[in-house]
Design a protein around this motif. Sequence first.
Motif: not given
Length: 116
Positions: A47-49, A69-75, A96-100, A109-114
Amino acid sequence: MNNKVLFPQVDHVEANEDEVVLSLTIPAGLYYFKGHFPQAPILAGVVQVHWVMHYIEQYFDLKIEQYLSVDALKFQVIIAPEYQVKLILKKMSDLKVSFNYSSEHGAHTSGRAVYR
């Protein structure tokens, strides 16, 4: 008529062409808390993604059909009902967009949407 609450309450938005900061309240009546888990509801990572993709499309005009893809996804820390959460979206490049997500409870949560 659909009365399901599917998104957080957006309390405040600060946006420019490279960064968006959304202040969100996670409603207790959120549809996704039903059954996940009844005694201690948490916001599922999927849901967060999904929300990240929604807000990226809204603010950066990158279409979900372009998602790769979503890269470097961390919960790291769960998100529970009524949390006041900040979601930061930063454009790293055109595709590419980073999110946290973070709050007074920590980094969630953090990661990068590609995109392609």
